[in-house]
Motif scaffolding. Structure first.
Motif, short mmCIF file in Angstrom:
data_model
loop_
_atom_site.label_atom_id
_atom_site.label_comp_id
_atom_site.label_asym_id
_atom_site.label_seq_id
_atom_site.Cartn_x
_atom_site.Cartn_y
_atom_site.Cartn_z
N ARG A 98 45.54 -18.02 -1.10
CA ARG A 98 44.75 -16.82 -0.82
C ARG A 98 44.53 -16.00 -2.09
O ARG A 98 43.43 -15.47 -2.31
CB ARG A 98 45.47 -15.96 0.23
CG ARG A 98 44.67 -14.73 0.68
CD ARG A 98 45.47 -13.88 1.63
NE ARG A 98 46.68 -13.37 0.99
CZ ARG A 98 47.58 -12.61 1.61
NH1 ARG A 98 47.43 -12.31 2.89
NH2 ARG A 98 48.64 -12.17 0.97
N ARG A 99 45.54 -15.92 -2.92
CA ARG A 99 45.44 -15.15 -4.16
C ARG A 99 44.46 -15.79 -5.15
O ARG A 99 43.75 -15.10 -5.88
CB ARG A 99 46.83 -15.04 -4.77
CG ARG A 99 46.99 -14.03 -5.86
CD ARG A 99 47.08 -12.61 -5.38
NE ARG A 99 47.53 -11.79 -6.49
CZ ARG A 99 48.78 -11.35 -6.65
NH1 ARG A 99 49.68 -11.60 -5.72
NH2 ARG A 99 49.11 -10.63 -7.69
N ARG B 96 54.51 -20.10 3.83
CA ARG B 96 54.09 -18.73 3.54
C ARG B 96 53.78 -18.56 2.06
O ARG B 96 52.80 -17.89 1.69
CB ARG B 96 55.18 -17.75 3.96
CG ARG B 96 55.45 -17.72 5.46
CD ARG B 96 56.69 -16.93 5.77
NE ARG B 96 57.88 -17.52 5.14
CZ ARG B 96 59.09 -17.02 5.21
NH1 ARG B 96 59.30 -15.89 5.87
NH2 ARG B 96 60.11 -17.61 4.62
N ALA B 97 54.60 -19.17 1.19
CA ALA B 97 54.36 -19.09 -0.25
C ALA B 97 53.10 -19.84 -0.63
O ALA B 97 52.32 -19.38 -1.47
CB ALA B 97 55.57 -19.65 -1.01
N SER C 250 45.83 -16.63 -10.88
CA SER C 250 46.31 -15.96 -9.67
C SER C 250 47.09 -14.70 -9.98
O SER C 250 47.30 -13.86 -9.10
CB SER C 250 47.20 -16.91 -8.86
OG SER C 250 48.46 -17.08 -9.47
N LEU D 196 50.08 -14.37 -10.15
CA LEU D 196 51.39 -14.37 -9.50
C LEU D 196 52.50 -14.65 -10.50
O LEU D 196 53.62 -14.19 -10.33
CB LEU D 196 51.42 -15.43 -8.38
CG LEU D 196 50.69 -15.07 -7.09
CD1 LEU D 196 50.60 -16.30 -6.18
CD2 LEU D 196 51.42 -13.94 -6.37
N TYR E 39 50.49 -20.41 1.30
CA TYR E 39 49.34 -19.66 1.80
C TYR E 39 49.04 -18.47 0.90
O TYR E 39 47.88 -18.19 0.58
CB TYR E 39 49.60 -19.18 3.23
CG TYR E 39 48.54 -18.24 3.75
CD1 TYR E 39 47.29 -18.72 4.13
CD2 TYR E 39 48.78 -16.87 3.84
CE1 TYR E 39 46.31 -17.85 4.59
CE2 TYR E 39 47.81 -16.00 4.29
CZ TYR E 39 46.58 -16.50 4.67
OH TYR E 39 45.61 -15.64 5.12
N ARG E 40 50.10 -17.77 0.46
CA ARG E 40 49.90 -16.61 -0.42
C ARG E 40 49.25 -17.03 -1.73
O ARG E 40 48.34 -16.36 -2.23
CB ARG E 40 51.25 -15.94 -0.69
CG ARG E 40 51.11 -14.69 -1.56
CD ARG E 40 52.46 -14.16 -1.97
NE ARG E 40 52.31 -12.99 -2.85
CZ ARG E 40 53.28 -12.54 -3.64
NH1 ARG E 40 54.46 -13.13 -3.65
NH2 ARG E 40 53.08 -11.48 -4.39
N PHE E 41 49.71 -18.16 -2.27
CA PHE E 41 49.14 -18.62 -3.53
C PHE E 41 47.67 -18.98 -3.37
O PHE E 41 46.83 -18.56 -4.17
CB PHE E 41 49.92 -19.84 -4.04
CG PHE E 41 49.32 -20.46 -5.26
CD1 PHE E 41 49.52 -19.90 -6.51
CD2 PHE E 41 48.53 -21.60 -5.15
CE1 PHE E 41 48.95 -20.46 -7.64
CE2 PHE E 41 47.95 -22.16 -6.28
CZ PHE E 41 48.17 -21.59 -7.52
#
Length: 220
Positions: free
Chosen positions: A148-149, A141-142, A201, A203, A144-146
């Protein structure tokens, strides 16, 4: 991340004086370890982990938009900040899996597996420098989030990883020492690019972390 920023990261190891000096120092230590026999084994045991820590610090510094600090004596310690050495584990496991796949299913299958890992590994490293957590860095999940961002910028780091593999093959006519220098140079570039992609990103700014992941001697 823009193409111009990518080109700047390609030259980062030579454009940053402190990084260039550190890189030359590590190359000399590794060369000495390779030529020193039994003593070289001990030297390699302390030098290689220190170099891996420094690569992580390069990625974190570029993610913060600054130069990496020169490596200190604490980088050669086996105590503290083991998260900085975590990439060794997935790389070792995948390298053996690629070798076994090549023996069982042929070079094409092994190449496909290595390419798939090259696509994921930069995200794994980026999440690790954001969170300082090995477990978080392998959370799908982490990752994928990275990715995508980052969007299209996420392709710069895998492209750099491919250069590490392809350039020595394309330049195989060069002396071994020169090829080793090229490989080490692009390994540093890969971590710099990974940090720059992480910076883009945004993040990193969402997570409160210390300015540098070095050993706190007061807690030893």
């Amino acid at each position: 991340m823009t193409p111009r920023e990518f080109l700047e990261e390609l030259t980062y190891p030579v454009s940053s004086r402190s990084t260039l000096i550190a890189l030359i120092t590590f190359l000399l230590l590794i060369s000495l370890a390779a030529a020193a026999g039994m003593l070289g084994i001990w030297l390699a045991v302390v030098t290689v982990p220190a170099f891996l820590r420094y690569l992580t610090m390069i990625a974190e510094a570029r993610a913060r938009g600054r130069d990496a600090s020169p490596p200190g004596i604490e980088y050669f310690s086996f105590v503290g900040n083991l998260w900085t050495l975590f990439p060794v584990i997935p790389v070792f496991l995948v390298a053996n899996l690629v070798r076994a796949t090549g023996n069982a299913a042929g070079d094409a299958a092994a190449t496909l597996l290595a390419a798939a890992f090259a696509l994921v590994f930069p995200a794994l490293g980026a999440v690790r420098i954001i969170s300082h957590s090995p477990l978080q860095s392998i959370d799908p999940r982490a990752l994928y989030r990275f990715i995508r961002r980052c969007g299209k910028s996420s392709w710069y780091a895998p492209f750099t990883a491919m250069l590490i593999v392809l350039l020595p093959t394309m330049l195989s006519f060069l002396p071994g020492a020169v090829l080793n220098l090229i490989e080490v140079y692009f390994v540093v570039v890969f971590f710099a690019v990974t940090g720059a992609v992480t910076r883009g990103s945004t993040l990193f700014s969402d997570v409160e972390l210390p300015e540098a992941a070095v050993v706190d001697e007061e807690k030893l």
